[in-house]
Structure formats: C-alpha cells, structure tokens
Motif scaffolding. Structure first.
Motif, PDB file in Angstrom:
ATOM      1  N   ALA A  65       6.691  -1.416  -5.150  1.00 42.70           N
ATOM      2  CA  ALA A  65       5.406  -2.115  -5.099  1.00 42.70           C
ATOM      3  C   ALA A  65       5.567  -3.550  -5.574  1.00 42.70           C
ATOM      4  N   ALA A 113       0.824  -1.208   0.000  1.00 42.21           N
ATOM      5  CA  ALA A 113       0.000   0.000   0.000  1.00 42.21           C
ATOM      6  C   ALA A 113       0.860   1.262   0.000  1.00 42.21           C
ATOM      7  N   ALA A 114       1.910   1.279   0.802  1.00 39.72           N
ATOM      8  CA  ALA A 114       2.781   2.451   0.880  1.00 39.72           C
ATOM      9  C   ALA A 114       3.502   2.692  -0.441  1.00 39.72           C
ATOM     10  N   VAL A 163       2.538   1.715  -3.457  1.00 39.67           N
ATOM     11  CA  VAL A 163       1.560   2.149  -4.456  1.00 39.67           C
ATOM     12  C   VAL A 163       1.214   3.616  -4.235  1.00 39.67           C
ATOM     13  N   GLU A 164       0.988   3.983  -2.972  1.00 35.94           N
ATOM     14  CA  GLU A 164       0.657   5.374  -2.657  1.00 35.94           C
ATOM     15  C   GLU A 164       1.783   6.314  -3.064  1.00 35.94           C
ATOM     16  N   ALA A 165       3.029   5.864  -2.906  1.00 36.56           N
ATOM     17  CA  ALA A 165       4.182   6.690  -3.262  1.00 36.56           C
ATOM     18  C   ALA A 165       4.440   6.693  -4.770  1.00 36.56           C
ATOM     19  N   GLY A 166       3.742   5.828  -5.490  1.00 36.91           N
ATOM     20  CA  GLY A 166       3.935   5.765  -6.928  1.00 36.91           C
ATOM     21  C   GLY A 166       5.230   5.082  -7.334  1.00 36.91           C
ATOM     22  N   ASP A 167       5.766   4.255  -6.455  1.00 32.51           N
ATOM     23  CA  ASP A 167       7.033   3.558  -6.707  1.00 32.51           C
ATOM     24  C   ASP A 167       6.732   2.142  -7.206  1.00 32.51           C
TER      25      ASP A 167
END
Length: 57
Positions: free
Chosen positions: A31, A20-21, A23-27
């Motif tokens: 991910a 989740a972190a 994906v949220e960071a767009g990495d």
C-alpha cells in the motif's frame, strides 16, 4: 486529449487500483509503495495541467 495526458490518466487509475488492492489485502508495504507511485503520477499530471479529478467521473 493527447496521448501523453491519456497515458498519465491511465497511470493514475492503475495506481489508485493498486492502492485499493493493497489496502484490501492488508499489505501495508504494498500500500505504501502504491501510494508513493500514485503521489508521483498525480504530481506529474498536475504539473502538466492535466485535470485528474475530471477523470474520476
């Protein structure tokens, strides 16, 4: 529940949070790595007969 099962469930929770972190960071790379870790620990838990879905509640 035994210590091994508890430790696996903790790893599942940590891996889900990592996905989740990332994906949220767009990495996308992070991910992918986190998802691979999640897949591995879910496989191990299921192989040991540990119900990971019950932990989601």
């Amino acid at each position: 529940m035994g210590e091994f099962a508890e430790a696996l469930l903790a790893r599942v929770r940590e891996a889900r949070a990592g996905v989740a972190a990332a994906v949220e960071a767009g990495d996308a790379y992070a991910a992918s790595v986190a998802q691979s870790d999640l897949d591995d620990v879910v496989w191990l838990a299921r192989r040991q007969g540990i119900d990971i879905e019950a932990d989601e509640e």
